[in-house]
Design an enzyme around this catalytic site. Structure first.
Site, short mmCIF file in Angstrom:
data_model
loop_
_atom_site.label_atom_id
_atom_site.label_comp_id
_atom_site.label_asym_id
_atom_site.label_seq_id
_atom_site.Cartn_x
_atom_site.Cartn_y
_atom_site.Cartn_z
N GLY A 84 -2.11 2.58 2.75
CA GLY A 84 -1.37 3.76 3.19
C GLY A 84 -0.12 4.08 2.38
O GLY A 84 -0.11 4.11 1.14
N TYR A 113 6.19 2.61 20.91
CA TYR A 113 6.24 2.99 19.49
C TYR A 113 7.45 3.89 19.22
O TYR A 113 8.21 3.66 18.26
CB TYR A 113 4.94 3.68 19.06
CG TYR A 113 4.93 4.06 17.59
CD1 TYR A 113 4.89 3.07 16.60
CD2 TYR A 113 4.99 5.39 17.19
CE1 TYR A 113 4.90 3.42 15.24
CE2 TYR A 113 5.00 5.74 15.84
CZ TYR A 113 4.95 4.76 14.87
OH TYR A 113 4.97 5.08 13.54
P1 NDP Z 1 -1.23 1.53 7.33
O1 NDP Z 1 -1.84 0.86 8.52
O2 NDP Z 1 -2.14 2.18 6.36
O3 NDP Z 1 -0.28 0.51 6.56
C1 NDP Z 1 0.55 -0.37 7.24
C2 NDP Z 1 1.03 -1.44 6.29
O4 NDP Z 1 1.92 -2.32 7.01
C3 NDP Z 1 -0.09 -2.29 5.74
O5 NDP Z 1 0.13 -2.53 4.39
C4 NDP Z 1 0.02 -3.59 6.53
O6 NDP Z 1 -0.36 -4.68 5.70
C5 NDP Z 1 1.53 -3.66 6.80
N1 NDP Z 1 1.81 -4.47 7.97
C6 NDP Z 1 1.53 -4.20 9.27
N2 NDP Z 1 1.89 -5.22 10.05
C7 NDP Z 1 2.43 -6.16 9.23
C8 NDP Z 1 2.99 -7.45 9.44
N3 NDP Z 1 3.08 -7.98 10.67
N4 NDP Z 1 3.46 -8.14 8.38
C9 NDP Z 1 3.38 -7.61 7.14
N5 NDP Z 1 2.86 -6.40 6.87
C10 NDP Z 1 2.39 -5.69 7.91
O7 NDP Z 1 -0.21 2.59 7.95
P2 NDP Z 1 0.85 3.60 7.28
O8 NDP Z 1 0.84 3.50 5.82
O9 NDP Z 1 0.62 4.91 7.90
O10 NDP Z 1 2.20 3.01 7.88
C11 NDP Z 1 3.32 2.66 7.11
C12 NDP Z 1 4.57 3.00 7.88
O11 NDP Z 1 4.62 4.40 8.11
C13 NDP Z 1 4.67 2.35 9.27
O12 NDP Z 1 6.00 1.89 9.46
C14 NDP Z 1 4.37 3.52 10.22
O13 NDP Z 1 4.97 3.34 11.48
C15 NDP Z 1 4.97 4.66 9.45
N6 NDP Z 1 4.51 5.99 9.80
C16 NDP Z 1 3.17 6.31 9.73
C17 NDP Z 1 2.74 7.57 10.07
C18 NDP Z 1 1.31 7.95 10.06
O14 NDP Z 1 0.94 8.96 10.72
N7 NDP Z 1 0.43 7.26 9.36
C19 NDP Z 1 3.70 8.60 10.46
C20 NDP Z 1 5.07 8.17 10.51
C21 NDP Z 1 5.44 6.92 10.17
P3 NDP Z 1 -1.26 -5.93 6.16
O15 NDP Z 1 -2.22 -5.44 7.20
O16 NDP Z 1 -1.90 -6.37 4.89
O17 NDP Z 1 -0.28 -6.92 6.66
C1 8X3 Z 2 3.34 8.14 13.44
C2 8X3 Z 2 3.36 9.56 13.85
O1 8X3 Z 2 3.25 11.19 15.81
O2 8X3 Z 2 1.82 9.22 15.92
O3 8X3 Z 2 4.61 7.61 13.34
O4 8X3 Z 2 4.17 9.03 16.25
S1 8X3 Z 2 3.14 9.73 15.55
#
Ligand code: NDP
Ligand code: 8X3
Length: 252
Positions: free
Chosen positions: A13, A153
Site C-alpha cells: 500500500g 480506529y
Molecule cells: P496496507 O494494509 O496496504 O499496509 C499496511 C502496512 O502496515 C503493511 O506494510 C503492513 O506490513 C504494516 N503493518 C501493519 N501492522 C503492522 C505491525 N504490527 N508491525 C509492522 N508493520 C505493520 O494499508 P495502507 O497502505 O492503506 O495503510 C497504511 C497507513 O495508511 C495506515 O496507517 C492506515 O491507517 C493509513 N490510512 C489508510 C487509508 C486507506 O483507505 N487505505 C486511509 C487513511 C489512512 P506487514 O503486514 O508486512 O507487517
Molecule cells: C482509512 C479511511 O474512512 O476508513 O483511514 O477511516 S476510513
C-alpha cells in the site's frame, strides 16, 4: 548527497509506494514490516530499478523490545535518519463498541498509537542531536472526523493527530519538522485487513467509485519531504473526488 528515510509498513500500500517514490528521488531506504519475503523482494526491485541503497528490518511495531532492537541495530550511515515515515497501521473490524471485539481494539491501539510512539521515541533523539530531521505520520480522515462503527480506529487516528501536534511543539526548538498526511479512502490491502480477509466485503468498499491509490499519497509525502527548510506542512487532507467526508460518497 543522498538522504536516508525509514518507512514503517513498507510491504504494501502507501508505505510501499512511498518507498518506491523516495528511492527515485534521492533517498536511500530502511524499509520495515512483518513480512520478510515482501521486504526482500521490494528491496531488490527498488535497488535494481533506482540504484538506491536499501536495507530491511523485519519486526512487529507492537512489540517494543523488537522495535527497539531493530532500531538499535542500525549503524554507520543507517543510524542517521533524515526522514521517518510512520505509516504502519490498520483498521480491524467495523462494529459498534457494544458489539466489538476487544482484540481488534488492542491490535489497532498497539499498532497505530503505541508502535508510532515506540519508533518516534527511538529515532527522534538522533534528529534532536543533529538539529535536523522530518517525521511524517500517516494519519487519516478518521483523525479529523468520526463515524459510527469506527470508534477505536477513529480514536487511534485522533491520537495520531494529537501526538503529531505535541511532537511538533516539542521538537520546535531543534528545527525538526513534524507533519501528518490524512487520506480518505485509498485502495490498498487496508479493507482486506479491516474485513479479516473477506475479499468480497473489501471489494465492495471501492465499488462504483474511484478511490485514491497508494501513489497519490506517496507523491504527497514526497512533496512534503521536499519543501524548503523553512516550510513545514502540518497536515495534508487528501480525498478522492468521489468522497466528500468520512461518510459521503458518490457511487455510480
Ligand atoms: P496496507 O494494509 O496496504 O499496509 C499496511 C502496512 O502496515 C503493511 O506494510 C503492513 O506490513 C504494516 N503493518 C501493519 N501492522 C503492522 C505491525 N504490527 N508491525 C509492522 N508493520 C505493520 O494499508 P495502507 O497502505 O492503506 O495503510 C497504511 C497507513 O495508511 C495506515 O496507517 C492506515 O491507517 C493509513 N490510512 C489508510 C487509508 C486507506 O483507505 N487505505 C486511509 C487513511 C489512512 P506487514 O503486514 O508486512 O507487517
Ligand atoms: C482509512 C479511511 O474512512 O476508513 O483511514 O477511516 S476510513
Amino acid at each position: 548527497m543522498r538522504k536516508t528515510a525509514l518507512i514503517t509498513g513498507a510491504t504494501s500500500g502507501i508505505g510501499k509506494a512511498t518507498a518506491q517514490i523516495l528511492a527515485s528521488n534521492g533517498y536511500d531506504l530502511i524499509i520495515t514490516g512483518r513480512r520478510s519475503e515482501l521486504l526482500s523482494l521490494l528491496s531488490e526491485t527498488i535497488t535494481s530499478e533506482t540504484g538506491a541503497e536499501v536495507i530491511t528490518l523485519c519486526f512487529d511495531v507492537r512489540n517494543r523490545e523488537q522495535a527497539e532492537q531493530a532500531i538499535d541495530s542500525l549503524t554507520g550511515k543507517w543510524s542517521v535518519i533524515d526522514l521517518l515515515v510512520n505509516n504502519a497501521g490498520l483498521a480491524v473490524g467495523i462494529e459498534p463498541v457494544h458489539e466489538g471485539v476487544t482484540d481488534d481494539w488492542e491490535r489497532m491501539i498497539d499498532t497505530n498509537i503505541k508502535g508510532l510512539l515506540y519508533i518516534s521515541h527511538k529515532i527522534s533523539p538522533g534528529m534532536v542531536s543533529r538539529g535536523s530531521g522530518h517525521i511524517i505520520n500517516v494519519s487519516s480522515i478518521a483523525g479529523h472526523e468520526i463515524y459510527p462503527n469506527g470508534a477505536a480506529y477513529c480514536g487511534t487516528k485522533h491520537a495520531v493527530k494529537a501526538i503529531t501536534k505535541a511532537m511538533r511543539m516539542e521538537l520546535l526548538p531543534y528545527g525538526i519538522k513534524v507533519s501528518s498526511v490524512s487520506p480518505g479512502m485509498v485502495e490498498t490491502e487496508f479493507s482486506l485487513v479491516r474485513f479479516k480477509g473477506d475479499q468480497g466485503r473489501a471489494d465492495n468498499v471501492y465499488k462504483g467509485l474511484t478511490p485514491l491509490f497508494a501513489p497519490d499519497i506517496a507523491e504527497a509525502i514526497l512533496f512534503m519531504a521536499n519543501r524548503p527548510v523553512h516550510v513545514n506542512i502540518e497536515d495534508l487532507v487528501i480525498m478522492p473526488t468521489d468522497q466528500a467526508s468520512a461518510r459521503d460518497f458518490r457511487r455510480r
